[in-house]
Design an enzyme around this catalytic site. Structure first.
Site, mmCIF file in Angstrom:
data_model
loop_
_atom_site.group_PDB
_atom_site.id
_atom_site.type_symbol
_atom_site.label_atom_id
_atom_site.label_comp_id
_atom_site.label_asym_id
_atom_site.label_seq_id
_atom_site.Cartn_x
_atom_site.Cartn_y
_atom_site.Cartn_z
ATOM 1 C CD GLU A 1 -3.860 -5.315 0.505
ATOM 2 O OE1 GLU A 1 -3.174 -4.662 1.297
ATOM 3 O OE2 GLU A 1 -5.364 -5.396 0.575
ATOM 4 C CG HIS A 32 5.490 21.163 -15.468
ATOM 5 N ND1 HIS A 32 6.214 22.006 -16.118
ATOM 6 C CD2 HIS A 32 4.228 21.159 -15.924
ATOM 7 C CE1 HIS A 32 5.352 22.513 -16.889
ATOM 8 N NE2 HIS A 32 3.974 22.063 -16.916
ATOM 9 C CE LYS A 34 -13.573 -9.898 4.898
ATOM 10 N NZ LYS A 34 -12.657 -10.477 3.785
ATOM 11 C CE LYS A 78 -2.551 -5.441 9.728
ATOM 12 N NZ LYS A 78 -3.933 -5.338 9.018
ATOM 13 N N GLY A 133 -10.945 -6.353 1.323
ATOM 14 C CA GLY A 133 -11.241 -4.893 1.798
ATOM 15 C C GLY A 133 -11.105 -4.208 0.581
ATOM 16 N NE ARG A 134 -6.430 -6.836 -3.114
ATOM 17 C CZ ARG A 134 -6.270 -7.776 -2.015
ATOM 18 N NH1 ARG A 134 -6.567 -7.484 -0.871
ATOM 19 N NH2 ARG A 134 -6.111 -9.048 -2.274
ATOM 20 C CD GLU A 175 -3.285 0.623 11.459
ATOM 21 O OE1 GLU A 175 -2.398 0.572 10.965
ATOM 22 O OE2 GLU A 175 -4.115 -0.109 11.739
#
Length: 514
Positions: free
Chosen positions: A340, A372, A194, A484, A254-255, A200
């Site tokens: 978030e 399990h 965005k 960050k 973003g999400r 990253e």
């Protein structure tokens, strides 16, 4: 904002009852807790709710102003007050609901542009006379989790001869794995960011460009880069060709962005018609959210149940158990969407949230594997967590004995959580399961584009409903910033202000230090 203290007497009353005693006794109560919308069915009869508690919850939704806030969201009004923005993810599915006609037209134009490039990328000579065989999406957070989940889930709908891989992590192995076996000449890279400043993403994009340039030259590499961003100027400065930059609006978080150009790798890898079906499924849930009365509105009901289990019953976490291999990444996707959005500590006005308010910690995995592993904790630990089971009609209808067994296991686990087990004998204490543990079942017709679109939109809207009852802003995410910023300081050599243990750790790792 509602006074959620009204839930306390209901919680005290219902916690004193056997959960199983609530089920199958009041037909009206059971009917109220089964809701159908957009092809999905929500069955919440195993929740610790009775008619009186449910009436209180729906009343709280009304008094909190869910309907007015919903209309503001869908109409494109500012609902993200701290950033003075609308939240435009529903508008990406249906721009016609927007009150701003110019904005609606920009969204239609952006959608048409991604469809054109997806259609063009299907040509056998798209890359200097070569076809696209590998698409690499470079992004992180919302620019990765949504597309990654949907691509994995919709494996049956992938375009022949095209493979999409994803890079999000700074570990160089992540890019190595994504490019493994790829011919640079038939590789297309989508850089999805965005802001186009995410560390990253840019580091991985530079590394990918260097590898393509080594094989194809700088111009050859440039032709193989696309960008999806709300900052097209920064993408151009990075070196992406202007006609390969696909913008989306600042109001697309973003999400919530998979519906926008951030889903470009999906549109290329699945084809634009499949992407249209995904949008249509989400739009069907949007329409239901907009029009259904509160008591029969699936996103409202799901949001109220999660508020009830968190603020009413005090359950900090919620498990998502998806009984379908293709939905294995759903819990990770929902972790970001919910945690978030609802992981906040103040109201929209900046006042402290009440104790026990805010979103739940979301975790889970794939049934029947999880039976399990952590289902032992769900059945016998001193703490407990409500479970959302995800079921498929197509699995239940299959003649394959494995599919039948998988569905039987899902139903059996919900029943076991409800009733528990009491036995006599030497090992009675060890084998005892208390029961009384809440669950819901969300039923999808199949793992198909429309169902997944509706599933995601359901959770987007239920998060919004929760935010209204808690009176918090679900669209900002200031909590992701500080770490960050400090990492950038470390990489620049500025470690002033760090504590002694952190400085020692930096020395031990050889990253930086005084």
């Amino acid at each position: 904002m509602s006074d959620l203290s009204a839930l306390k007497p209901h919680a005290e009353r219902l916690l004193a009852r056997e959960l199983a005693s609530l089920v199958g006794v009041d037909a009206a109560r059971d009917a109220a807790l089964v809701i159908e919308a957009a092809g999905l069915t929500l069955d919440a009869r195993h929740q610790r709710l009775d008619a009186a508690a449910w009436e209180t919850l729906t009343g709280l939704a009304r008094s909190a102003g869910v309907e007015a806030r919903r209309d503001a969201l869908l109409g494109g009004d500012v609902v993200n007050e701290t950033e003075n923005r609308p939240a435009l993810h529903p508008a990406l599915r249906n721009p016609d609901r927007l009150r701003d006609a110019a904005l609606a037209e920009r969204l239609r134009t952006a959608r048409a542009a991604t469809r054109r490039i997806a259609e063009a990328a299907a040509a056998p000579d798209f890359l200097d006379g070569r076809p696209v065989r590998r698409v690499i999406n470079i992004g992180i957070g919302g620019s990765d989790l949504g597309p990654r989940f949907l691509y994995d889930a919709l494996k049956a709908y992938r375009r022949d001869g095209v493979e999409v891989r994803f890079v999000s992590n700074l570990d160089p192995a992540d890019l190595d794995d994504a490019m493994e076996g790829a011919d640079p000449a038939t590789t297309l890279v989508c850089v999805t960011s965005k802001s186009f400043t995410t560390q990253e993403t840019l580091m991985n994009a530079r590394a990918a460009r260097a590898r393509l340039a080594e094989a194809l030259g700088e111009e050859g590499a440039r032709k193989r880069f696309l960008a999806a961003t709300a900052a097209p100027d920064k993408a151009a400065a990075f070196g992406v060709a202007e006609d390969r930059i696909f913008p989306f609006e600042d109001g697309v978080g973003g999400r919530y962005s998979v519906w926008s150009a951030a889903g470009l790798c999906l549109e290329i890898g699945l084809g634009p018609d499949v992407f249209d079906r995904l949008l249509a499924g989400a739009r069907a849930m949007d329409d239901h959210f907009a029009d259904a009365p509160l008591a029969r509105n699936m996103p409202v009901a799901k949001g109220l149940i999660d508020v009830w289990t968190r603020a009413g019953l005090g359950r900090l976490t919620r498990c998502v158990a998806a009984y379908a291999s293709r939905l294995e990444k759903l819990p990770a996707y929902l972790q970001q969407l919910e945690m978030e959005s609802l992981g906040k500590r103040v109201t929209r006005a900046g006042a402290p949230l009440a104790e026990g308010h805010g979103g739940q910690l979301v975790w889970g995995g794939r049934g029947s594997d999880v039976q399990h592993s952590f289902f032992q904790w769900l059945h016998q630990a001193l703490s407990d967590a409500p479970v959302d089971f995800i079921a498929l009609e197509s699995m239940a209808a299959s003649s394959d004995e494995r599919a039948q067994a998988l569905t039987a296991n899902l139903v059996a686990q919900g029943a076991a959580l409800l009733t528990g087990r009491v036995e006599d004998g030497d090992l009675a204490a060890h084998r005892f399961m208390p029961g009384g543990r809440s669950s819901s079942v969300l039923i999808l017709p199949d793992v198909d584009p429309a169902s997944l679109g509706a599933l995601i939109a359901l959770h987007e809207h239920k998060v919004f409903v929760e935010s209204v009852l808690y009176d918090l802003n679900p669209f900002d995410q200031w909590g992701v910033e500080l770490g960050k910023q400090l990492a950038r300081s470390i990489l620049s050599g500025d470690v002033s202000g760090f504590d002694s243990a952190t400085l020692d750790l930096l020395r031990r790792l050889g990253v930086a230090g005084p």
